[in-house]
Write a protein that holds these residues in place. Structure first.
Motif, mmCIF file in Angstrom:
data_model
loop_
_atom_site.group_PDB
_atom_site.id
_atom_site.type_symbol
_atom_site.label_atom_id
_atom_site.label_comp_id
_atom_site.label_asym_id
_atom_site.label_seq_id
_atom_site.Cartn_x
_atom_site.Cartn_y
_atom_site.Cartn_z
ATOM 1 N N GLU A 137 -47.711 -28.920 20.338
ATOM 2 C CA GLU A 137 -46.544 -28.100 20.023
ATOM 3 C C GLU A 137 -45.304 -28.627 20.743
ATOM 4 N N HIS B 58 -41.691 -29.830 19.120
ATOM 5 C CA HIS B 58 -40.387 -29.291 19.496
ATOM 6 C C HIS B 58 -39.448 -30.408 19.954
ATOM 7 N N GLY C 25 -38.281 -32.397 17.006
ATOM 8 C CA GLY C 25 -37.311 -31.588 16.277
ATOM 9 C C GLY C 25 -35.959 -31.589 16.975
ATOM 10 N N ALA C 26 -35.976 -31.532 18.307
ATOM 11 C CA ALA C 26 -34.734 -31.567 19.079
ATOM 12 C C ALA C 26 -34.009 -32.891 18.913
ATOM 13 N N VAL D 5 -40.335 -27.613 26.840
ATOM 14 C CA VAL D 5 -40.639 -27.915 25.434
ATOM 15 C C VAL D 5 -41.286 -26.719 24.751
ATOM 16 N N GLU D 6 -40.980 -25.501 25.242
ATOM 17 C CA GLU D 6 -41.580 -24.301 24.652
ATOM 18 C C GLU D 6 -40.896 -23.906 23.350
ATOM 19 N N SER D 7 -39.732 -24.485 23.099
ATOM 20 C CA SER D 7 -39.007 -24.240 21.847
ATOM 21 C C SER D 7 -38.153 -25.469 21.574
ATOM 22 N N THR D 8 -37.649 -25.588 20.347
ATOM 23 C CA THR D 8 -36.782 -26.721 20.029
ATOM 24 C C THR D 8 -35.463 -26.655 20.804
ATOM 25 N N ALA E 126 -36.168 -27.924 24.321
ATOM 26 C CA ALA E 126 -36.339 -29.377 24.354
ATOM 27 C C ALA E 126 -34.999 -30.079 24.170
#
Length: 244
Positions: A60, A64, A67-68, A117-120, A123
Motif C-alpha cells: 500500500e 501511495h 501515486g504521489a 506513506v499512509e496516504s498519497t 507520501a
C-alpha cells in the motif's frame, strides 16, 4: 516537463526508482549502516533504548508513493524532475514514531516510515520534504549560508533545541512542502487532506522563520537565501488568506 521525465526514463537515462525493505534480498550494507545511524539518533534524542525497525507491509505504501510521484509531475513538474534526478532509492521502515529521514552519507536514498506513506498526500509531502534536504545538502557543499550553524535554536520540526543549520533545513523543506501542497490544493479534485497538510506546513514554516530571525548569522549569500524564504512565506500566507 512531465513528458521530459518520462522520455528520459524510456531512453534509459534515468533508472527506475528502487524500493527497499528490511527483508529485501541482498540488503545492502550502506542501508544497514544508515538505519543504525537513525536508530542511534532516535535513542539519543528521545531517551529510549528499545527502539527497533521492522519490515512494514510495503504494498500500500509503494502505491501511495507512486501515486504521489504522478501528482507531483502534474502540479509541480520541476520538483518532480529534481526528485527523479536526486533520489534513487526509497527505504521503507516501521518503528515507533519514525516518519522520514535523509542522511548525507547515503545521498540519493530516503528513509520513510509507515506514517509517511499512509496516504498519497502524506507520501507527496514526504517526497518534497526529503528531496528538499537533498537539494540543500547539495547547495551547502558549494555555499555557506550561516556562520553559527552549531548554535542551538528550537524550531517547528523538532521539540528539542537543534543546531541553527538544522533549522535552516527545516525552513527550506517546509517552504517546499507548503508550496507543493498549495499547488495541489488549488485543484478542485484535491482531497481535503491536502489543504490540511498545506496549512500545517505553512504554520510550521512561519514558526521556523520566526525562530531563525533573531539567532541565525547569515553570510551575504545566506541573507539573500533567507530573504527569498521570507518572500515565499509571505506569498504563501497571502494565498492562504485569499482562500480562507
Amino acid at each position: 516537463m512531465a513528458d521530459l521525465i518520462r522520455s528520459l526514463g524510456t531512453a534509459g537515462l534515468m533508472p527506475p526508482l528502487e524500493h527497499l525493505a528490511l527483508d529485501a534480498p541482498l540488503y545492502p550494507d550502506w542501508c544497514r549502516w544508515g538505519l543504525h545511524q537513525l536508530l542511534t539518533d532516535i535513542q539519543r534524542t528521545r531517551g529510549t533504548d528499545d527502539a527497533a525497525f521492522v519490515t512494514p507491509d510495503m504494498k500500500e505504501g509503494v502505491a501511495h508513493l507512486e501515486g504521489a510521484r504522478e501528482v507531483l509531475r502534474r502540479v509541480w513538474p520541476e520538483a518532480a524532475l529534481e526528485m527523479d534526478l536526486l533520489i534513487r532509492v526509497i527505504v521503507y521502515v516501521q518503528g515507533g514514531a519514525f516518519r522520514s529521514a535523509t542522511l548525507r552519507q547515503t545521498f540519493g536514498a530516503i528513509y520513510l516510515g509507515t506514517a509517511s506513506v499512509e496516504s498519497t498526500p502524506a507520501a507527496f509531502e514526504a517526497l518534497l520534504h526529503e528531496t528538499g534536504h537533498h537539494a540543500l545538502y547539495l547547495r551547502n557543499h558549494f555555499e555557506t549560508f550561516v556562520t553559527n550553524g552549531d548554535a542551538l535554536v528550537s524550531h517547528a520540526l523538532r521539540p528539542e533545541p537543534r543546531p541553527v543549520a538544522g533549522a535552516v533545513h527545516a525552513a527550506h523543506v517546509l517552504a517546499r512542502m507548503t508550496y507543493g501542497l498549495a499547488r495541489w490544493a488549488s485543484e478542485p479534485t484535491a482531497p481535503p487532506e491536502v489543504s490540511e497538510r498545506r496549512d500545517q506546513a505553512l504554520q510550521r514554516l512561519q514558526a521556523t522563520i520566526a525562530a531563525l530571525e533573531p539567532v541565525a548569522e547569515w553570510t551575504e549569500r545566506g541573507r539573500l537565501y533567507f530573504d527569498d524564504l521570507r518572500a515565499w512565506e509571505r506569498e504563501l500566507t497571502g494565498i492562504q488568506g485569499r482562500r480562507g
